[in-house]
Motif scaffolding. Sequence first.
Motif, mmCIF file in Angstrom:
data_model
loop_
_atom_site.group_PDB
_atom_site.id
_atom_site.type_symbol
_atom_site.label_atom_id
_atom_site.label_comp_id
_atom_site.label_asym_id
_atom_site.label_seq_id
_atom_site.Cartn_x
_atom_site.Cartn_y
_atom_site.Cartn_z
ATOM 1 N N ARG A 1 40.793 33.891 39.943
ATOM 2 C CA ARG A 1 39.770 34.250 38.932
ATOM 3 C C ARG A 1 38.305 34.099 39.854
ATOM 4 N NH1 ARG A 1 40.417 33.144 33.098
ATOM 5 N NH2 ARG A 1 42.733 33.032 32.763
ATOM 6 N N GLU A 2 38.343 33.080 40.732
ATOM 7 C CA GLU A 2 37.073 32.711 41.147
ATOM 8 C C GLU A 2 36.496 34.187 42.392
ATOM 9 O OE1 GLU A 2 35.899 30.184 45.309
ATOM 10 O OE2 GLU A 2 36.999 29.152 43.512
ATOM 11 N N LEU A 3 37.645 34.448 42.788
ATOM 12 C CA LEU A 3 37.308 35.707 43.852
ATOM 13 C C LEU A 3 37.135 36.917 42.896
ATOM 14 C CD1 LEU A 3 40.279 35.170 46.248
ATOM 15 C CD2 LEU A 3 37.861 34.982 46.662
ATOM 16 N N ILE A 4 37.736 37.152 41.972
ATOM 17 C CA ILE A 4 37.476 38.374 41.078
ATOM 18 C C ILE A 4 35.719 38.464 40.383
ATOM 19 C CG2 ILE A 4 37.825 39.292 38.732
ATOM 20 C CD1 ILE A 4 40.827 38.566 39.195
ATOM 21 N N GLU A 5 35.355 36.986 40.371
ATOM 22 C CA GLU A 5 33.964 37.070 39.911
ATOM 23 C C GLU A 5 33.051 37.452 40.985
ATOM 24 O OE1 GLU A 5 33.665 33.581 37.633
ATOM 25 O OE2 GLU A 5 34.947 34.214 36.003
ATOM 26 N N GLU A 6 33.576 37.200 42.310
ATOM 27 C CA GLU A 6 32.532 37.528 43.205
ATOM 28 C C GLU A 6 32.265 39.111 43.265
ATOM 29 O OE1 GLU A 6 33.738 35.610 46.896
ATOM 30 O OE2 GLU A 6 34.098 33.741 45.842
ATOM 31 N N ALA A 7 31.084 39.621 43.503
ATOM 32 C CA ALA A 7 30.665 40.863 43.566
ATOM 33 C C ALA A 7 31.143 41.719 44.599
ATOM 34 C CB ALA A 7 29.144 40.925 43.419
ATOM 35 N N ASN A 8 31.508 41.050 46.023
ATOM 36 C CA ASN A 8 31.846 41.628 47.095
ATOM 37 C C ASN A 8 33.369 41.893 47.179
ATOM 38 O OD1 ASN A 8 32.074 39.192 47.665
ATOM 39 N ND2 ASN A 8 30.886 39.522 49.746
ATOM 40 N N VAL A 9 33.841 41.250 46.698
ATOM 41 C CA VAL A 9 35.305 41.176 46.700
ATOM 42 C C VAL A 9 36.245 42.624 46.378
ATOM 43 C CG1 VAL A 9 37.631 40.404 46.208
ATOM 44 C CG2 VAL A 9 35.651 38.950 46.558
ATOM 45 N N ARG A 10 36.529 43.299 47.358
ATOM 46 C CA ARG A 10 37.097 44.962 47.067
ATOM 47 C C ARG A 10 38.607 44.914 46.762
ATOM 48 N NH1 ARG A 10 39.519 48.740 50.691
ATOM 49 N NH2 ARG A 10 38.787 50.884 49.812
ATOM 50 N N ARG A 11 39.359 43.870 47.440
ATOM 51 C CA ARG A 11 41.065 43.671 47.244
ATOM 52 C C ARG A 11 41.480 42.559 47.306
ATOM 53 N NH1 ARG A 11 45.088 47.442 50.657
ATOM 54 N NH2 ARG A 11 43.984 46.260 52.354
ATOM 55 N N ILE A 12 42.493 42.133 46.816
ATOM 56 C CA ILE A 12 43.145 40.748 46.896
ATOM 57 C C ILE A 12 44.523 41.229 47.040
ATOM 58 C CG2 ILE A 12 43.473 38.681 45.913
ATOM 59 C CD1 ILE A 12 41.034 38.916 44.253
ATOM 60 N N LEU A 13 45.269 40.447 48.406
ATOM 61 C CA LEU A 13 46.718 40.725 48.078
ATOM 62 C C LEU A 13 47.075 39.013 48.382
ATOM 63 C CD1 LEU A 13 45.501 42.986 50.251
ATOM 64 C CD2 LEU A 13 48.101 43.185 50.770
#
Length: 114
Positions: free
Chosen positions: A46-58
């Motif tokens: 959830r924290e990473l999704i809210e960051e504007a510059n995250v393009r992809r999460i594995l």
Amino acid sequence: MNPHETPDPNSSTKADGEGRDLPPARLEYHVEEFKISGDELLAKIRELIEEANVRRILIKNAEGQTLIEIPLGVGVAAGVLGAALFPVLAAVGAIGALVAKLTIVVERTIRDDS
């Protein structure tokens, strides 16, 4: 340009009425890895999704196998999780409940305007 067309990211753009061409911004990617436990997984995602510059999460298990890949487009507003992400977050919560040790791989976009 037609208002329904998407601009070509590789073409140069005009500066507001100045009549000169601006070079397109270059995008670079930076990859980070976090090792976490299953019970911390949902909060971190959830924290990473809210960051504007995250393009992809594995999300990978302890053996390095990818369990889920979450592509994120530009436009996920800070603090606002779209309804389209709720099923993904449910899956992430289930993975966190079943797997003890995980690795999160985060791909970030770095914009270079120089």
